[in-house]
Design a protein around this motif. Structure first.
Motif, PDB file in Angstrom:
ATOM      1  N   CYS A 103      23.506   9.398   1.394  1.00 40.93           N
ATOM      2  CA  CYS A 103      23.185  10.804   1.622  1.00 40.93           C
ATOM      3  C   CYS A 103      22.024  10.840   2.602  1.00 40.93           C
ATOM      4  CB  CYS A 103      22.790  11.461   0.298  1.00 40.93           C
ATOM      5  SG  CYS A 103      22.489  13.234   0.442  1.00 40.93           S
ATOM      6  N   LYS A 132      26.176  25.554  -2.040  1.00 37.87           N
ATOM      7  CA  LYS A 132      25.217  25.550  -3.155  1.00 37.87           C
ATOM      8  C   LYS A 132      23.811  25.181  -2.654  1.00 37.87           C
ATOM      9  CE  LYS A 132      26.026  22.923  -6.965  1.00 37.87           C
ATOM     10  NZ  LYS A 132      26.849  22.224  -7.968  1.00 37.87           N
ATOM     11  N   LEU A 133      23.751  24.400  -1.590  1.00 36.67           N
ATOM     12  CA  LEU A 133      22.451  24.018  -1.007  1.00 36.67           C
ATOM     13  C   LEU A 133      21.809  25.174  -0.242  1.00 36.67           C
ATOM     14  CD1 LEU A 133      23.146  20.525   0.608  1.00 36.67           C
ATOM     15  CD2 LEU A 133      21.760  20.974  -1.408  1.00 36.67           C
ATOM     16  N   LEU A 142      20.098  17.911  -2.315  1.00 33.37           N
ATOM     17  CA  LEU A 142      18.977  18.847  -2.479  1.00 33.37           C
ATOM     18  C   LEU A 142      17.664  18.135  -2.129  1.00 33.37           C
ATOM     19  CD1 LEU A 142      18.459  21.762  -3.385  1.00 33.37           C
ATOM     20  CD2 LEU A 142      18.136  20.905  -5.714  1.00 33.37           C
ATOM     21  N   TYR A 196      25.049  16.506  -5.265  1.00 33.61           N
ATOM     22  CA  TYR A 196      24.241  17.715  -5.117  1.00 33.61           C
ATOM     23  C   TYR A 196      22.750  17.393  -5.270  1.00 33.61           C
ATOM     24  CZ  TYR A 196      22.150  22.228  -6.016  1.00 33.61           C
ATOM     25  OH  TYR A 196      21.325  23.324  -5.959  1.00 33.61           O
ATOM     26  N   GLU A 197      22.434  16.608  -6.299  1.00 29.86           N
ATOM     27  CA  GLU A 197      21.022  16.275  -6.558  1.00 29.86           C
ATOM     28  C   GLU A 197      20.401  15.537  -5.362  1.00 29.86           C
ATOM     29  OE1 GLU A 197      20.237  14.812 -10.546  1.00 29.86           O
ATOM     30  OE2 GLU A 197      18.629  13.537  -9.776  1.00 29.86           O
ATOM     31  N   LYS A 218      17.601  17.878   1.614  1.00 32.21           N
ATOM     32  CA  LYS A 218      17.287  19.190   2.217  1.00 32.21           C
ATOM     33  C   LYS A 218      15.770  19.435   2.166  1.00 32.21           C
ATOM     34  CE  LYS A 218      17.351  23.989   0.972  1.00 32.21           C
ATOM     35  NZ  LYS A 218      17.829  25.028   0.045  1.00 32.21           N
ATOM     36  N   ARG A 219      15.173  19.192   0.995  1.00 29.81           N
ATOM     37  CA  ARG A 219      13.714  19.408   0.864  1.00 29.81           C
ATOM     38  C   ARG A 219      12.950  18.489   1.801  1.00 29.81           C
ATOM     39  NH1 ARG A 219      14.049  20.025  -5.495  1.00 29.81           N
ATOM     40  NH2 ARG A 219      14.418  22.269  -5.531  1.00 29.81           N
ATOM     41  N   THR A 266      14.531  11.954  -6.849  1.00 24.50           N
ATOM     42  CA  THR A 266      14.847  13.182  -7.578  1.00 24.50           C
ATOM     43  C   THR A 266      14.747  12.815  -9.063  1.00 24.50           C
ATOM     44  OG1 THR A 266      17.207  12.661  -7.710  1.00 24.50           O
ATOM     45  CG2 THR A 266      16.471  13.849  -5.736  1.00 24.50           C
TER      46      THR A 266
END
Ligand code: COA
Length: 171
Positions: free
Chosen positions: A80, A144-145, A112, A108-109, A115-116, A6
């Protein structure tokens, strides 16, 4: 093995060299409270956890909980990734960071990015998340995701009910 990056972070496979970090993280009060006691008390236990839980999942499923590092300053700060549990039909997203790295948006970063990766690279049809009823920061992060609360669920008979969140892949 490198998995994804990221803006500020990289995610990679865990190795036996991460034993000291895993020992620390799994004994953090927040980890014990919100995730559970994995019974990892020594460096040897941590090496066993890395082999039997983390690396085993990469080999079995092609995903698992990955080690998160900052690009600017290498060294593990959290984990994560994706967990496949017998009790759930689809993998759920999981994360835990050492407290000194909270409040910077790293969780969060990385989530995310995961998730992608789950939707675009692994092409999973559905992504889940489970959190304790009272894990406010985790619930906020999962929402938020873009995951939505589905229902309460008990992963095993003697465990308290958890909040189950889900996201369906589009298309
Ligand atoms: C859950 C956990 C990973 C959350 O960590 P965190 O650092 O608070 O989470 P985030 O990455 O979402 O960062 C949160 C805050 O950083 C702040 N922040 C600072 N710089 C930021 C940036 N560049 N980008 C985004 N947020 C930033 C934001 O204010 C954000 O707070 P907000 O969501 O209220 O706006 C952490 O509490 C933890 O490890 N808990 C124990 C394990 C656990 O419970 N895991 C989940 C089990 S389901």
């Amino acid at each position: 093995m490198f998995i994804l990056e990221t803006d500020r972070l990289t995610l990679r496979h865990a190795s036996p060299d991460d034993a000291a970090f895993i020992l620390l993280l799994l004994n953090e009060p927040s980890f014990l409270k919100f995730i559970g006691d994995r019974g990892v008390r020594t460096l040897d236990d941590a090496r066993g956890y890395i082999a039997n839980r983390l690396i085993d999942s990469y080999e079995r499923h092609g995903y698992g909980l990955w080690i998160v590092e900052r690009k600017q300053e290498p060294g593990p700060i959290g984990i994560c990734g994706l967990v496949k549990r017998d009790a759930l039909p689809d993998p759920d997203i999981g994360f835990a960071f050492l407290p000194e790295f909270w409040g910077a948006g790293y969780a969060y970063e990385s989530a995310l990015g995961v998730k992608r990766h789950a939707l675009e690279v692994l092409r999973l049809p559905r992504l889940l998340a489970v959190t304790n009823e009272d894990n406010a920061s985790s619930i906020r992060l999962v929402e938020k995701l873009g995951l939505e609360f589905a229902r309460m669920i008990a992963l095993s008979k003697d465990q308290p009910e958890l909040r189950l969140f889900a996201l369906e892949a589009r298309g």
